[in-house]
Design an enzyme around this catalytic site. Structure first.
Site, PDB file in Angstrom:
ATOM      1  N   LYS A   1      42.935  51.926  41.031  1.00 49.85           N
ATOM      2  CA  LYS A   1      42.563  52.756  39.880  1.00 49.85           C
ATOM      3  C   LYS A   1      43.559  53.893  39.713  1.00 49.85           C
ATOM      4  CE  LYS A   1      37.574  51.862  40.036  1.00 49.85           C
ATOM      5  NZ  LYS A   1      36.239  52.448  40.338  1.00 49.85           N
TER       6      LYS A   1
ATOM      7  N   GLU B   1      41.616  39.426  48.575  1.00 52.01           N
ATOM      8  CA  GLU B   1      42.164  38.732  47.408  1.00 52.01           C
ATOM      9  C   GLU B   1      42.046  39.620  46.174  1.00 52.01           C
ATOM     10  OE1 GLU B   1      41.712  34.251  46.159  1.00 52.01           O
ATOM     11  OE2 GLU B   1      40.089  35.380  45.206  1.00 52.01           O
TER      12      GLU B   1
ATOM     13  N   ALA C   1      35.541  33.061  33.045  1.00 52.25           N
ATOM     14  CA  ALA C   1      35.361  32.804  34.469  1.00 52.25           C
ATOM     15  C   ALA C   1      33.972  33.224  34.944  1.00 52.25           C
ATOM     16  CB  ALA C   1      36.436  33.541  35.272  1.00 52.25           C
ATOM     17  N   THR C   2      33.454  34.319  34.392  1.00 53.27           N
ATOM     18  CA  THR C   2      32.124  34.803  34.772  1.00 53.27           C
ATOM     19  C   THR C   2      31.050  33.804  34.355  1.00 53.27           C
ATOM     20  OG1 THR C   2      32.853  37.103  34.554  1.00 53.27           O
ATOM     21  CG2 THR C   2      30.478  36.701  34.546  1.00 53.27           C
TER      22      THR C   2
ATOM     23  N   GLU D   1      31.552  30.551  33.681  1.00 56.25           N
ATOM     24  CA  GLU D   1      31.762  29.310  34.435  1.00 56.25           C
ATOM     25  C   GLU D   1      31.199  29.424  35.851  1.00 56.25           C
ATOM     26  OE1 GLU D   1      33.907  26.359  36.968  1.00 56.25           O
ATOM     27  OE2 GLU D   1      33.903  28.548  37.121  1.00 56.25           O
TER      28      GLU D   1
END
Length: 211
Positions: A23, A137, A149-150, A152
Site C-alpha cells: 500500500k 503469493e 475470478a471471484t 469463478e
C-alpha cells in the site's frame, strides 16, 4: 489448535507487513502526483480447511506444508492491463524479499479463462526466535479480472470443479467479455486518467477551502 496458531503466526505477520509495504507503493505515487498503477491491495491467510483440502489434492504431506506457495496471499488490483506489468517490475526491483517464481496467466490464460499474474516470493519474517523465511503469493490483476475470478472461485467451490456444460460455457464467455472490457478501457486510458486527476484536484481544493 495451538499447533495451527504457531504454524500460521508468521504467515499472518507476513501478510500484515506486506499489505503495509505494498500500500505504501501506492502512497508514493500519490505523493509524486502521478498515476498509481496500484488501485488497492488486499491480503489473507488461507483458512485451515482450505490448506488441508489443497494439501490432499496436491499430495502434500502435513509435515511439508511450508512448501505450499499460497498460505499467505496478497492481491494487487490495477485499473489497466499495462499497469500489471509496471507493478511486476516494481516488485522485481525490491530487495526486502526474493522472487522465486512468476506465472503469467495474462499472456497465457488458463483453459477456464482465468487471467492474472502470480508472483511467488520468499519473505523473511522476524520473530523472537530469529528470522523465518516463508513463501507468499502475490496476485496482480485488473478489477475486471478480479470480478470474474471471484465469481469463478465461488462456483468452483459449489460444483467442486465439475461445472455443468452451460455454466462452463458462460464462464468462458464472461472471461472473454472481461478481457475485452480491459482492452476497451486501455484505449481510452488517457481520457480516464485525465478525468480522475481533475476530480482528485477538485476534491483537494474543496478540502483546502474547508481548512
Amino acid at each position: 489448535m495451538n499447533h495451527w496458531d504457531k504454524f500460521l503466526a508468521p504467515y499472518k505477520q507476513a501478510v500484515e507487513e506486506l499489505k503495509i509495504k505494498l500500500k505504501g507503493m501506492r502512497g508514493q505515487f500519490e505523493l509524486d502526483s502521478s498515476h498509481s498503477p496500484i488501485e488497492f491491495v488486499t491480503g489473507r491467510v488461507k483458512p485451515i480447511a482450505s490448506i488441508l483440502d489443497k494439501a490432499s489434492q496436491k499430495g502434500i504431506a502435513l509435515d511439508q506444508l511450508e512448501e505450499m506457495q499460497d498460505i499467505a496471499g496478497l492481491r494487487m488490483m490495477c485499473q489497466f492491463v499495462d499497469d500489471i506489468h509496471t507493478v511486476v517490475n516494481l516488485l522485481r526491483n525490491r530487495n526486502d524479499f526474493e522472487i522465486v517464481e512468476e506465472r503469467d496467466y495474462i499472456s497465457h490464460k488458463k483453459t477456464s479463462g482465468y487471467r492474472s499474474y502470480h508472483v511467488v516470493i520468499r519473505y523473511p519474517v522476524q520473530t523472537i526466535h530469529g528470522e523465518k523465511k516463508i513463501l507468499a503469493e502475490i496476485q496482480i490483476r485488473t478489477l475486471a479480472m478480479n470480478f470474474w475470478a471471484t465469481i469463478e472461485h465461488s462456483l468452483n467451490y459449489k460444483y467442486k470443479g465439475m461445472f455443468p456444460a452451460d455454466i462452463h460455457m458462460r464462464l468462458k464467455r464472461a472471461a472473454e467479455a472481461a478481457f475485452r472490457l480491459d482492452e476497451e478501457m486501455s484505449l481510452i486510458r488517457g481520457e480516464i486518467q485525465e478525468a480522475q486527476a481533475f476530480f482528485t484536484r477538485k476534491k483537494e481544493l474543496k478540502q483546502e477551502e474547508k481548512n
